[in-house]
Design an enzyme around this catalytic site. Structure first.
Site, mmCIF file in Angstrom:
data_model
loop_
_atom_site.group_PDB
_atom_site.id
_atom_site.type_symbol
_atom_site.label_atom_id
_atom_site.label_comp_id
_atom_site.label_asym_id
_atom_site.label_seq_id
_atom_site.Cartn_x
_atom_site.Cartn_y
_atom_site.Cartn_z
ATOM 1 N N ASP A 13 -15.058 2.357 -11.157
ATOM 2 C CA ASP A 13 -15.810 3.573 -11.529
ATOM 3 C C ASP A 13 -15.513 4.036 -12.951
ATOM 4 O OD1 ASP A 13 -16.756 3.645 -8.845
ATOM 5 O OD2 ASP A 13 -14.862 4.567 -8.261
ATOM 6 N N LYS A 16 -18.859 1.344 -16.101
ATOM 7 C CA LYS A 16 -19.323 0.014 -16.567
ATOM 8 C C LYS A 16 -20.838 -0.017 -16.709
ATOM 9 C CE LYS A 16 -17.056 -2.005 -13.198
ATOM 10 N NZ LYS A 16 -16.105 -0.979 -12.774
ATOM 11 N N GLY A 40 -21.293 0.329 -7.221
ATOM 12 C CA GLY A 40 -22.496 1.161 -7.284
ATOM 13 C C GLY A 40 -22.722 1.666 -8.687
ATOM 14 N N GLN A 224 -15.730 -3.214 -9.714
ATOM 15 C CA GLN A 224 -14.447 -2.530 -9.486
ATOM 16 C C GLN A 224 -13.615 -2.582 -10.773
ATOM 17 O OE1 GLN A 224 -15.239 -5.153 -6.913
ATOM 18 N NE2 GLN A 224 -16.538 -3.550 -6.142
ATOM 19 N N GLY A 302 -20.430 8.127 -1.516
ATOM 20 C CA GLY A 302 -20.499 9.576 -1.692
ATOM 21 C C GLY A 302 -19.149 10.252 -1.533
ATOM 22 N N ARG A 303 -18.077 9.447 -1.323
ATOM 23 C CA ARG A 303 -16.754 10.037 -1.112
ATOM 24 C C ARG A 303 -16.264 10.713 -2.388
ATOM 25 N NH1 ARG A 303 -13.059 5.162 0.971
ATOM 26 N NH2 ARG A 303 -14.422 4.000 -0.417
HETATM 27 P P1 IMP Z 1 -13.686 -2.774 -0.220
HETATM 28 O O1 IMP Z 1 -13.986 -3.378 -1.549
HETATM 29 O O2 IMP Z 1 -14.885 -2.088 0.388
HETATM 30 O O3 IMP Z 1 -13.012 -3.733 0.692
HETATM 31 O O4 IMP Z 1 -12.623 -1.586 -0.451
HETATM 32 C C1 IMP Z 1 -11.276 -1.838 -0.838
HETATM 33 C C2 IMP Z 1 -10.781 -0.764 -1.797
HETATM 34 O O5 IMP Z 1 -11.460 -0.907 -3.039
HETATM 35 C C3 IMP Z 1 -11.046 0.665 -1.322
HETATM 36 O O6 IMP Z 1 -9.969 1.491 -1.767
HETATM 37 C C4 IMP Z 1 -12.320 1.051 -2.049
HETATM 38 O O7 IMP Z 1 -12.431 2.455 -2.227
HETATM 39 C C5 IMP Z 1 -12.118 0.327 -3.374
HETATM 40 N N1 IMP Z 1 -13.381 -0.002 -4.028
HETATM 41 C C6 IMP Z 1 -14.234 -0.991 -3.699
HETATM 42 N N2 IMP Z 1 -15.294 -1.003 -4.525
HETATM 43 C C7 IMP Z 1 -15.096 -0.020 -5.405
HETATM 44 C C8 IMP Z 1 -15.838 0.447 -6.555
HETATM 45 O O8 IMP Z 1 -16.895 -0.073 -6.931
HETATM 46 N N3 IMP Z 1 -15.277 1.491 -7.216
HETATM 47 C C9 IMP Z 1 -14.106 2.057 -6.854
HETATM 48 N N4 IMP Z 1 -13.374 1.645 -5.815
HETATM 49 C C10 IMP Z 1 -13.874 0.622 -5.096
#
Ligand code: IMP
Length: 427
Positions: A13, A16, A40, A224, A302-303
């Site tokens: 986040d 990018k 996202g 990420q 949305g968290r």
């Molecule tokens: P997963 O990728 O859904 O398996 O989530 C694993 C961890 O990575 C969690 O803490 C998510 O909140 C974090 N995470 C996954 N994708 C993103 C992203 O695009 N931005 C920020 N955190 C992410």
């Protein structure tokens, strides 16, 4: 010809989407290499919001190829919805989308397993998009790949094998194993989605290689951030793919000698979604004020994001892991309204001073952040050169450059494409 990787230097986040959108102007292709719809990007075109999770941020530039590499995990239904939303806005009208035939497919049983696990443990706080279970299937050598969507018999066999292996786990987690009829429905839906995706599917490793050899500018868009990398991030609070720059070569299938530059992205402060260590996190009103000022709510879930001060030892780690040549600083304007801005410049642990975030979770828990502070700098959205920035903002930037050890390529002072200070050409 120039090949540039854009990668997050923190926990994701970092902004990018905006940086890739600016750099895509000069690129022929924007290529995603890992992750899936856990990412996202919120893009605004003509006042209409478009949120993409799988399609790279180059999508706003007609004629630029948008490539989904083999290292990704793709939910076909989500991809079809995104394609429709883009086409509804006049985007992706000319064959720009290329989907790797070797990318892995996320199926409903992946989301089922992940949902059950999260209910039990909640610790990692995943995005519940089935990302982890899809990568588990890949490593277990029973994954479904995009090319399997065109082979009904093989797809059926793989789905049966996966459901058979996962059913005891689903029961153990308190769920109900999928029935034969569930499986048949999932196979039919996946085959139908495959037919609709077929025109976009190709050998993306070869396509990207040929584009590079033909002298085109190619941009790799990381998902990420480096600190969520499966091998080098704050394990186990990480995602399941390689989010550092090296992941681009692995995920797309091109050699490291083809890469010219790595641009990292860091926010002017720090955020994190889900569980895991975050030593500079601000709690109470301070965290809430920063969250509101920066609009820090997940584009995918949305968290509310956890917010805190910039962590320079963590940034140094992100810079080192990806071998960054330059940094883009985002959301500097968000800090402008605060009376005082702080950043962690080192850690103290057992009488030693550390210049990088420690790797061992116990050390992270015991390490004490050392802070430096700067006076706030007020509104800066109109600045288009570094010299136009107030003195404390310039000193803040200097300190980041010095401690991160790499120069800034651009500084973002607002959400709009125009609200950017360009310092160096990325290509
Ligand atoms: P997963 O990728 O859904 O398996 O989530 C694993 C961890 O990575 C969690 O803490 C998510 O909140 C974090 N995470 C996954 N994708 C993103 C992203 O695009 N931005 C920020 N955190 C992410």
């Amino acid at each position: 010809m120039s090949v540039v990787i854009v990668v997050g230097a923190q926990w994701g986040d970092e902004g990018k989407g905006k940086v890739v959108d600016i750099l895509a102007e000069k690129a022929e292709a924007v290529v995603r290499y890992g992750g899936g719809a856990n990412a996202g990007h919120t893009l605004v075109i003509g006042g209409r919001k478009l949120v993409t999770h799988l399609i790279p941020s180059g999508v706003l530039h007609p004629g630029k190829a948008c490539v989904l590499g083999d290292g990704m995990v793709v939910d076909p239904q989500t991809l079809l919805e995104e394609i429709a939303a883009c086409q509804d806005r006049g985007l992706l009208a000319g064959g720009e989308l290329k989907v790797g035939e070797g990318a892995h497919v996320i199926l409903p049983y992946h989301r089922l397993v992940e949902g059950l696990r999260e209910e039990q443990r909640k610790a990692i706080g995943t995005t519940r998009r089935g990302i982890g279970p899809a990568y588990e299937a890949k490593v277990a050598r029973r994954g479904v790949r995009i090319r399997d969507l065109f082979r009904p018999a093989r797809l059926r066999e793989l789905v049966t094998q996966n459901v058979d292996e996962l059913s005891p786990l689903i029961l153990h987690l308190g769920g109900t194993p999928p029935t034969a009829s569930d499986q048949a429905t999932w196979v039919d839906e996946a085959l139908a989605a495959g037919e609709r995706l077929r025109p976009f599917v190709c050998d993306t490793s070869r396509w990207v290689h040929d584009a590079i050899v033909a002298g085109k500018h190619v941009l790799f868009e990381g998902a990420q951030g480096g600190l969520l990398d499966i091998d080098h991030g704050t394990y186990p609070y990480v995602t399941s793919s390689s989010t550092i720059a090296a992941g681009a070569c692995q995920g797309v299938g091109i050699g490291p000698s083809k890469i010219d530059k790595v641009i990292g992205i860091t926010k002017a402060y720090a955020t994190r979604v889900g569980g895991g260590p975050f030593p500079t996190e601000l709690h109470g009103d301070a965290g809430e004020n920063l969250r509101k000022a920066g609009g820090e709510y997940g584009a995918t879930t949305g968290r509310p994001r956890r917010c805190g001060w910039l962590d320079l030892p963590a940034l140094r780690l992100g810079v080192r892991l990806s071998g960054m040549d330059g940094l883009a600083l985002t959301k500097l304007d968000v800090l402008g309204g605060l009376p005082e801005v702080s950043a962690c410049v080192a850690y103290k642990l057992d009488g030693r001073e550390l210049d990088e975030l420690p790797q061992d979770p116990d050390d992270v828990a015991r390490a004490e952040p050392v802070y430096a502070s700067w006076p706030g700098w007020g509104p800066i959205g109109d600045a288009r050169t570094i010299d136009a920035l107030p003195d404390p903002a310039r000193r803040y930037i200097d300190a980041i450059e010095r401690l991160a050890g790499v120069p800034f390529t651009m500084v973002s002072v607002g959400a709009d494409r125009a609200e950017t200070i360009l310092l160096r050409d990325a290509f």
